[in-house]
Design an enzyme around this catalytic site. Structure first.
Site, PDB file in Angstrom:
ATOM      1  CG  HIS A 137       5.821  -4.836  -7.370  1.00 11.94           C
ATOM      2  ND1 HIS A 137       6.897  -4.024  -7.126  1.00 11.94           N
ATOM      3  CD2 HIS A 137       5.724  -5.636  -6.288  1.00 11.94           C
ATOM      4  CE1 HIS A 137       7.418  -4.329  -5.949  1.00 11.94           C
ATOM      5  NE2 HIS A 137       6.724  -5.291  -5.420  1.00 11.94           N
ATOM      6  N   PRO A 175       0.796  -5.842  -5.285  1.00 14.36           N
ATOM      7  CG  PRO A 175       2.712  -5.205  -4.163  1.00 14.36           C
ATOM      8  CD  PRO A 175       2.029  -5.071  -5.480  1.00 14.36           C
ATOM      9  CE1 TYR A 204       7.433  -6.693 -10.037  1.00 12.89           C
ATOM     10  CE2 TYR A 204       9.550  -5.703 -10.537  1.00 12.89           C
ATOM     11  CZ  TYR A 204       8.635  -6.187  -9.614  1.00 12.89           C
ATOM     12  OH  TYR A 204       8.930  -6.174  -8.289  1.00 12.89           O
ATOM     13  CB  SER A 225       8.084  -8.268   1.484  1.00 15.14           C
ATOM     14  OG  SER A 225       8.644  -7.029   1.197  1.00 15.14           O
TER      15      SER A 225
HETATM   16  N1  COA Z   1      19.458  -4.407  19.085  1.00 15.44           N
HETATM   17  C1  COA Z   1      18.542  -3.439  19.283  1.00 15.44           C
HETATM   18  N2  COA Z   1      17.871  -2.835  18.282  1.00 15.44           N
HETATM   19  C2  COA Z   1      18.126  -3.248  17.028  1.00 15.44           C
HETATM   20  C3  COA Z   1      19.054  -4.264  16.758  1.00 15.44           C
HETATM   21  C4  COA Z   1      19.738  -4.851  17.864  1.00 15.44           C
HETATM   22  N3  COA Z   1      20.637  -5.808  17.683  1.00 15.44           N
HETATM   23  N4  COA Z   1      19.110  -4.448  15.439  1.00 15.44           N
HETATM   24  C5  COA Z   1      18.238  -3.597  14.874  1.00 15.44           C
HETATM   25  N5  COA Z   1      17.648  -2.844  15.851  1.00 15.44           N
HETATM   26  C6  COA Z   1      16.673  -1.775  15.653  1.00 15.44           C
HETATM   27  C7  COA Z   1      17.063  -0.851  14.514  1.00 15.44           C
HETATM   28  O1  COA Z   1      17.904   0.175  14.980  1.00 15.44           O
HETATM   29  C8  COA Z   1      15.719  -0.328  14.059  1.00 15.44           C
HETATM   30  O2  COA Z   1      15.271   0.682  14.950  1.00 15.44           O
HETATM   31  P1  COA Z   1      14.012   1.664  14.630  1.00 15.44           P
HETATM   32  O3  COA Z   1      12.775   0.886  14.904  1.00 15.44           O
HETATM   33  O4  COA Z   1      14.203   2.746  15.603  1.00 15.44           O
HETATM   34  O5  COA Z   1      14.179   2.063  13.219  1.00 15.44           O
HETATM   35  C9  COA Z   1      14.806  -1.502  14.251  1.00 15.44           C
HETATM   36  O6  COA Z   1      15.438  -2.317  15.239  1.00 15.44           O
HETATM   37  C10 COA Z   1      14.546  -2.295  13.001  1.00 15.44           C
HETATM   38  O7  COA Z   1      15.722  -2.913  12.519  1.00 15.44           O
HETATM   39  P2  COA Z   1      15.691  -4.359  11.865  1.00 15.44           P
HETATM   40  O8  COA Z   1      14.538  -5.110  12.379  1.00 15.44           O
HETATM   41  O9  COA Z   1      17.033  -4.968  11.992  1.00 15.44           O
HETATM   42  O10 COA Z   1      15.330  -4.129  10.379  1.00 15.44           O
HETATM   43  P3  COA Z   1      15.674  -3.024   9.354  1.00 15.44           P
HETATM   44  O11 COA Z   1      14.843  -1.833   9.617  1.00 15.44           O
HETATM   45  O12 COA Z   1      17.145  -2.854   9.263  1.00 15.44           O
HETATM   46  O13 COA Z   1      15.104  -3.713   8.045  1.00 15.44           O
HETATM   47  C11 COA Z   1      15.209  -4.818   5.975  1.00 15.44           C
HETATM   48  C12 COA Z   1      15.682  -4.801   7.422  1.00 15.44           C
HETATM   49  C13 COA Z   1      15.843  -5.950   5.228  1.00 15.44           C
HETATM   50  C14 COA Z   1      13.697  -5.000   5.930  1.00 15.44           C
HETATM   51  C15 COA Z   1      15.599  -3.453   5.349  1.00 15.44           C
HETATM   52  O14 COA Z   1      17.003  -3.339   5.308  1.00 15.44           O
HETATM   53  C16 COA Z   1      15.126  -3.277   3.955  1.00 15.44           C
HETATM   54  O15 COA Z   1      15.837  -3.556   3.004  1.00 15.44           O
HETATM   55  N6  COA Z   1      13.862  -2.781   3.769  1.00 15.44           N
HETATM   56  C17 COA Z   1      13.258  -2.607   2.492  1.00 15.44           C
HETATM   57  C18 COA Z   1      12.503  -3.855   2.128  1.00 15.44           C
HETATM   58  C19 COA Z   1      11.631  -3.615   0.950  1.00 15.44           C
HETATM   59  O16 COA Z   1      11.996  -2.880   0.043  1.00 15.44           O
HETATM   60  N7  COA Z   1      10.424  -4.218   0.965  1.00 15.44           N
HETATM   61  C20 COA Z   1       9.458  -4.015  -0.028  1.00 15.44           C
HETATM   62  C21 COA Z   1       9.809  -4.588  -1.324  1.00 15.44           C
HETATM   63  S1  COA Z   1       8.584  -4.139  -2.498  1.00 15.44           S
HETATM   64  C1  HC5 Z   2       2.827  -2.705  -0.224  1.00 15.80           C
HETATM   65  C2  HC5 Z   2       3.869  -3.736   0.050  1.00 15.80           C
HETATM   66  C3  HC5 Z   2       4.386  -4.423  -1.103  1.00 15.80           C
HETATM   67  C4  HC5 Z   2       5.515  -5.359  -0.907  1.00 15.80           C
HETATM   68  C5  HC5 Z   2       5.866  -5.971  -2.194  1.00 15.80           C
HETATM   69  C6  HC5 Z   2       7.133  -6.753  -2.227  1.00 15.80           C
HETATM   70  O1  HC5 Z   2       7.752  -7.011  -1.256  1.00 15.80           O
HETATM   71  O2  HC5 Z   2       7.515  -7.163  -3.431  1.00 15.80           O
HETATM   72  C7  HC5 Z   2       8.729  -7.868  -3.589  1.00 15.80           C
HETATM   73  C8  HC5 Z   2       9.611  -7.065  -4.508  1.00 15.80           C
HETATM   74  C9  HC5 Z   2      11.006  -7.499  -4.601  1.00 15.80           C
HETATM   75  O3  HC5 Z   2      11.676  -7.183  -5.603  1.00 15.80           O
HETATM   76  O4  HC5 Z   2      11.515  -8.142  -3.701  1.00 15.80           O
HETATM   77  C10 HC5 Z   2       8.406  -9.205  -4.234  1.00 15.80           C
HETATM   78  N1  HC5 Z   2       7.685 -10.180  -3.425  1.00 15.80           N
HETATM   79  C11 HC5 Z   2       6.302  -9.808  -3.200  1.00 15.80           C
HETATM   80  C12 HC5 Z   2       7.706 -11.435  -4.192  1.00 15.80           C
HETATM   81  C13 HC5 Z   2       8.334 -10.427  -2.115  1.00 15.80           C
END
Ligand code: COA
Ligand code: HC5
Length: 637
Positions: free
Chosen positions: A354, A131, A118, A565
């Site tokens: 961010h 974002p 950043y 994401s």
């Molecule tokens: N069979 C049936 N259900 C399943 C399944 C399977 N094999 N695998 C997963 N599921 C269910 C989960 O139990 C969960 O249930 P819910 O809807 O009741 O919560 C749902 O499906 C979603 O799971 P899944 O799609 O596998 O994704 P996740 O929630 O584990 O997310 C990531 C995966 C990578 C997105 C998550 O671990 C993460 O890191 N999120 C943060 C990302 C982030 O920070 N983004 C912004 C950055 S700025």
């Molecule tokens: C309001 C939703 C914002 C999502 C932002 C996001 O996913 O940022 C990522 C941050 C990171 O460290 O993975 C970076 N990305 C936009 C490049 C995917």
């Protein structure tokens, strides 16, 4: 970020050694701001971010390259990696350095990450880093409705802030594990500050006199609005209405200088313009009031008219960059960590800088605010006399005027360049993959792989954000969604010679590979942050940068044509961001139970990319994958 700088075509995301040789004392890294009570007890109980074993990362790096580089490049990369990891080699030395850092810091990565991803990143935060978030369209269409909604929104944010201030925010969990809550303490009362070479972030929440005002911008004019009474009670929504009306009345549309547009600039240019702007004492004080505010509220003017089907895409543009200088791009202070945006036509959302936090804490705050605004209105309480909100003045010299003109021009070019397509995929949501016993996220990622392959007949380096908040001060890790398993699946999918049962088999394998990469990433065992850490040890020790990093294959591995994401929310929101390479796509998705919101972006300057086309291709891929599973008895495992 994490890619190729669009203007200079130098690699960013890995700063040039010179800017890291000497620690810059002007930089205030995002820090833990709470040092007492429950919060600290919780934080102390969290595990530290591990340093993965060197051999493991090297092996996994080679596997990650397989689907995205040519055979010859792979062979060469294998040689370099073997040299890097050999006994007594530079890899081991860097690994020891990193392990030592892990022992002596709360999180070996977090400060480096904020700097590299950043604060050292010099492209405008607008589109390239910050974002946007679009809320469902609200039920108002005039100025009064806008003010009424904005007033409730302020009250809702303060309601959430109370939980932050009292440390009563419930601890979040992922997969049963408690998560680091630090980011919640970084989003309010903080602001990015431009520098000549590197920016900083300042958090005013923990100063001896934490801020009691928000910044409101209307018709490009800024105000400080006190949000607490002298006894510490927040103003009521009715009181905010009165205050916002005063602001709107005193800031008619006129030929004011659009200072806010300066924050849309390339960071070096803004750093220079900032130095000029803040030479003047009035300007310095006005800027400081904005920086110290709890958050910014942007009461927007009209946005370009669109037909109904284009509404969500144009709302996403309004949140991401404001539409250009003719529209709302100057009705912002893009350095501010959190900006709420309320239009006159029911369009609402936010934009956030961010550096201090990931999407999920911002979304949790916004979910809370939306719920708050939906509560029935309470009977009006007697109003206290309220001081008039203070208008923030700026003295615009000819030099600043020139900077403003340059910023307007560059912002308009950027706005023209960005293509944004919001697609609400209404055929199914998480429900369908779940009935097929598949991770919905992995299923969507495989649809993205298929969609891309169908358009380009190749696999590309793909970034998906994974949370590392299971660790103290954890931020993110990269899930590399393009794997050998995903490549086998996408290549077979449209191949008439492949049986459906085999295709299902390949899909199951690809989904499982994705799921296991996700597990690796969230448990601190993936490769990208580790490789970055090793490189940073070399940079800080002024060692020669090992060849694996200067090899073109490493650059290729970081050239994320797909930057994706998943950001879930309770409210039916659309989140969006720009691509991170000139010839790439940004894809943010919010999977709900029975539909999925996608925002796909690309740059018009690149003739090979087309956000609308990728969005259609994703839709088709999702539908075709469901059809395949429905037609195949093996799918019901
Ligand atoms: N069979 C049936 N259900 C399943 C399944 C399977 N094999 N695998 C997963 N599921 C269910 C989960 O139990 C969960 O249930 P819910 O809807 O009741 O919560 C749902 O499906 C979603 O799971 P899944 O799609 O596998 O994704 P996740 O929630 O584990 O997310 C990531 C995966 C990578 C997105 C998550 O671990 C993460 O890191 N999120 C943060 C990302 C982030 O920070 N983004 C912004 C950055 S700025
Ligand atoms: C309001 C939703 C914002 C999502 C932002 C996001 O996913 O940022 C990522 C941050 C990171 O460290 O993975 C970076 N990305 C936009 C490049 C995917």
């Amino acid at each position: 970020m994490w890619g190729i700088c669009r203007r200079t075509m130098v690699k960013v995301g890995m700063p040039k050694p010179c800017c890291l040789m000497k620690p810059c004392h002007l930089v205030k890294p995002v820090s833990v701001t709470r040092v007492s009570g429950r919060y600290l007890t919780h934080q102390r109980g969290l595990p530290g971010l591990p340093v993965p074993p060197l051999q493991q990362t090297c092996e996994r790096y080679i596997s990650a390259l397989e689907p995205i580089v040519e055979a010859e490049e792979l062979r060469h990369a294998k040689e370099l990696v073997a040299e890097f990891q050999k006994a007594g080699g530079v890899g081991e030395r860097l690994q020891r350095g990193l392990e030592a850092r892990a022992r002596s810091t709360e999180n070996w990565l977090s400060e480096w990450w904020v700097q590299v991803a950043y604060l050292d990143y010099r492209l405008p935060v607008v589109v390239h880093s910050s974002p946007g978030l679009v809320l469902p369209r609200m039920n108002f269409s005039d100025k009064q409705g806008q003010i009424r909604f904005a007033a409730k929104l302020i009250a809702g944010v303060l309601d959430f802030k109370m939980m932050i201030d009292n440390e009563t925010l419930p601890v979040e969990h992922m997969g049963g594990k408690p998560l680091c809550m630090n980011q919640y303490y970084e989003v309010l009362s903080s602001c990015r500050v431009p520098g000549l070479k590197r920016d900083s972030v300042v958090n005013h929440a923990k100063t001896s006199s934490p801020p009691r005002h928000i910044a409101v911008v209307h018709n490009l004019q800024f105000y400080a609005l006190e949000v607490y009474h002298s006894d510490g009670r927040p103003l009521t929504a009715d009181e905010f209405c009165v205050q916002l009306e005063k602001i709107c009345r005193s800031s008619p549309h006129s030929d004011v200088e659009p200072v806010g547009i300066l924050t849309t600039q390339h960071r070096d240019a803004w750093g220079r313009a900032y130095a000029t702007l803040t030479q003047d004492e009035t300007n310095r004080e006005s800027v400081s009031v904005i920086q110290r505010s709890i958050f910014t509220l942007c009461l927007d003017g009209a946005a370009p008219p669109v037909a109904d089907e284009g509404y969500r895409s144009s709302a996403a543009v309004q949140m991401l960059h404001g539409g250009g200088s003719r529209w709302n791009s100057a009705n912002r202070w893009f350095d501010k960590t959190l900006q709420f945006i309320v239009g006159v036509d029911g369009t609402c959302g936010a934009n956030y800088e961010h550096a201090p936090a990931e999407g999920p804490p911002i979304v949790a705050l916004i979910d809370h605010v939306v719920e708050y605004t939906r509560k029935p209105e309470t009977t009006p309480s007697p109003m206290m006399p309220l001081a008039t909100p203070q208008k923030l003045l700026f003295n615009i010299t000819p030099e600043i005027k020139k900077d403003i003109e340059k910023a307007q021009h560059a912002m308009n070019t950027l706005a023209q360049d960005l293509e944004m397509r919001v697609m609400v995929f209404g055929h199914f949501g998480k429900n369908v993959p779940k009935t097929h016993k598949m991770s919905p996220d992995a299923f969507i990622q495989m649809a993205l792989q298929l969609a891309y392959y169908r358009m380009y007949q190749r696999c590309c380096a793909t970034y998906e954000s994974a949370s590392q908040r299971a660790f103290r001060l954890g931020r993110t890790e990269t899930i590399r969604s393009a794997s050998s398993a995903s490549a086998a699946f996408v290549k077979a999918f449209d191949d008439p010679g492949t049986q459906n049962t085999e295709k299902v088999d390949l899909l199951v394998k690809a989904v499982n590979a994705h799921r296991s990469y996700t597990t690796m990433a969230i448990s601190g065992q993936a490769i990208d942050r580790h490789l970055l850490g090793l490189k940073m040890v070399a940079v800080e020790a002024e060692l020669l940068i090992p060849d694996i990093y200067t090899d073109s294959t490493y650059a290729k591995a970081l050239h994320y044509n797909l930057s994706t994401s998943q950001v879930p929310s309770k409210t039916d929101c659309v989140m969006c961001f720009g691509p991170i390479v000139p010839d790439g796509y940004g894809v943010c998705y919010n999977p709900m139970d029975d539909h999925i919101n996608f925002a796909v972006s690309s740059f018009n300057a690149c003739k090979d990319t087309d956000a609308a086309r990728l969005a259609r291709s994703v839709e088709e891929a999702l539908l075709d994958m469901r059809t395949l599973l429905d037609q195949s008895p093996r799918a019901k495992l």
